[in-house]
Design a protein around this motif. Structure first.
Motif, PDB file in Angstrom:
ATOM      1  N   LYS A 108      -7.953   3.118  -1.082  1.00  0.00           N
ATOM      2  CA  LYS A 108      -7.592   3.270   0.443  1.00  0.00           C
ATOM      3  C   LYS A 108      -6.632   2.161   0.820  1.00  0.00           C
ATOM      4  N   TYR A 109      -6.912   1.112   0.173  1.00  0.00           N
ATOM      5  CA  TYR A 109      -6.033  -0.127   0.613  1.00  0.00           C
ATOM      6  C   TYR A 109      -4.638   0.142   0.140  1.00  0.00           C
ATOM      7  N   MET A 110      -4.758   0.491  -1.083  1.00  0.00           N
ATOM      8  CA  MET A 110      -3.200   0.780  -1.663  1.00  0.00           C
ATOM      9  C   MET A 110      -2.402   1.825  -1.009  1.00  0.00           C
ATOM     10  N   GLN A 111      -3.495   2.884  -0.584  1.00  0.00           N
ATOM     11  CA  GLN A 111      -2.876   4.095   0.214  1.00  0.00           C
ATOM     12  C   GLN A 111      -2.029   3.517   1.482  1.00  0.00           C
ATOM     13  N   LYS A 112      -2.749   2.791   2.389  1.00  0.00           N
ATOM     14  CA  LYS A 112      -2.409   2.378   3.530  1.00  0.00           C
ATOM     15  C   LYS A 112      -1.254   1.462   3.483  1.00  0.00           C
ATOM     16  N   ALA A 113      -1.284   0.411   2.368  1.00  0.00           N
ATOM     17  CA  ALA A 113      -0.126  -0.524   2.287  1.00  0.00           C
ATOM     18  C   ALA A 113       1.080   0.311   1.793  1.00  0.00           C
ATOM     19  N   PHE A 114       1.125   1.182   0.891  1.00  0.00           N
ATOM     20  CA  PHE A 114       2.234   1.879   0.271  1.00  0.00           C
ATOM     21  C   PHE A 114       2.913   2.780   1.672  1.00  0.00           C
ATOM     22  N   ALA A 115       2.047   3.521   2.367  1.00  0.00           N
ATOM     23  CA  ALA A 115       2.361   4.061   3.392  1.00  0.00           C
ATOM     24  C   ALA A 115       3.382   3.422   4.551  1.00  0.00           C
TER      25      ALA A 115
END
Length: 382
Positions: A108-115
């Motif tokens: 979820k940390y990667m998803q948020k940062a990538f978005a």
């Protein structure tokens, strides 16, 4: 000459410099070129509990109450250190980070940062999408709590592999027998004390620019080659006069730091921050490490033979035909498509709302709203 350096930790916690994480000895003053770190030495029991937690997650095996207690205690200790480091830290166990966990599609940390990074990137600019991905990975590696740290540690294939490798080495070195550690590290150990230099390393987290990270190849104490670290991306900042300035800064840095490193052949990862070079990591010379824009076989002369030649620099001079091929997971490429599809759908819903408020509030306010959306979200709405 060449030295081998081992660090045996006996206290519950140690303050040290990143220099102690290098696979060979360096002069203590090299610490001014590194990031401050703090170590938590791991015991046999703690290492075993980590391996059991890994098996619990991936193989659905059950943890004992004792193992859960050990892991909770470790989480509390890590959390305390992170709070002391302004709530952010970069984590690894000995020489391995949990980068593979950051790359999980479910992270979820990667998803948020990538978005967040993709928000300002045009849907057709695949090179900048790749750069957004690399920047998001860096952000996802920022550990902000003990619970996140334990999640990364106990799910990382890289970290468990490092623990297995280290335990095997310890068994061979200290007991002179050829033994292997089971996949779950569930052999009984009589010694619950710290062993060797297997440790959790918490380094000050610094947001690094991916276009300013480089891998340096040192052979016979000579800086023979330098490559941009993220070899798949094209960076405008590494072209022309800026590239020449970067080369000068790295060469000057190496001339200053080389006398402090008691090793002739090694690989060094560095980052430039505000014109100053910092060491991120150093590795023993091995073809197991990525050669980035070089090739261990095709560029053997450039990498293996100093002969007083000028340092070879390689920065990508144009984008790849398919930059997204440099993203290691198909699932993150699908994430990009899904992201832009969602934004396009949102754009189709926003435009009728703008028209509605145009009728109610008049043209001037609507014009301002349209201008703002066109400037900041034009690839989503138009």
């Amino acid at each position: 000459g060449s030295h081998t350096c081992f660090h045996i930790f006996t206290g519950p916690m140690n303050h040290a410099t990143e220099a102690q994480q290098f696979p060979f000895c360096c002069h203590p003053s090299i610490s001014r070129y590194t990031f401050p770190v703090q170590h938590i030495p791991l015991t046999w029991v703690e290492s075993e509990a980590i391996c059991r937690a890994y098996a619990s997650y991936w193989e659905r095996k059950t943890l004992t109450e004792t193992e859960e207690t050990i892991l909770r205690d470790l989480e509390v200790r890590i959390d305390q250190i992170i709070r002391e480091r302004d709530g952010k830290a970069f984590l690894k166990i000995s020489g391995q980070s949990a980068k593979d966990v950051a790359l999980f599609r479910s992270n979820k940390y990667m998803q948020k940062a990538f978005a967040q990074k993709l928000f300002y990137v045009h849907p057709t600019d695949h090179n900048k999408q790749l750069i957004a991905f690399l920047e998001a990975v860096n952000i996802a590696m920022c550990i902000t709590s003990g619970s996140q740290a334990m999640e990364y540690i106990t799910r990382s294939h890289r970290i468990i592999k490092e623990i297995h490798k280290f335990v095997r080495s310890q068994l061979n070195d200290h007991f002179q027998v050829s033994q292997s550690v089971s996949a779950n590290c569930n052999e009984d150990k009589e010694d619950n004390g710290n062993f060797g230099d297997l440790q959790i390393v918490l380094r000050d987290f610094v947001s690094l620019r991916v276009d300013q990270e480089f891998r340096c190849f040192v052979k016979d104490k000579c800086l023979v080659a330098v490559s941009q670290y993220e070899s798949g991306a094209y960076f405008e900042q590494l072209q022309g006069s800026e590239a020449e300035e970067t080369k000068f800064v790295i060469k000057e840095f190496f001339n200053n730091v080389a006398p402090l490193i008691y090793e002739n052949n090694f690989i060094m990862d560095v980052v430039i921050i505000d014109g100053s070079v910092n060491i991120v990591e150093m590795h023993s010379w091995s073809e197991d490490n990525s050669a980035c824009l070089f090739d261990w076989k095709l560029d053997k002369n450039e990498l293996q033979v100093p002969n007083g030649k000028a340092t070879q620099f390689r920065f990508r001079t144009s984008a790849l035909d398919e930059p997204l091929d440099a993203i290691p997971s198909r699932k993150w490429k699908e994430f990009i498509k899904e992201y832009y599809n969602r934004r396009k759908f949102m754009g189709l819903r926003i435009r009728p709302i703008i028209l509605q408020y145009t009728a109610i509030l008049g043209l001037p306010l609507a014009a301002v709203a349209l201008w703002f959306l066109r400037v900041h979200c034009k690839h989503f709405l138009w």
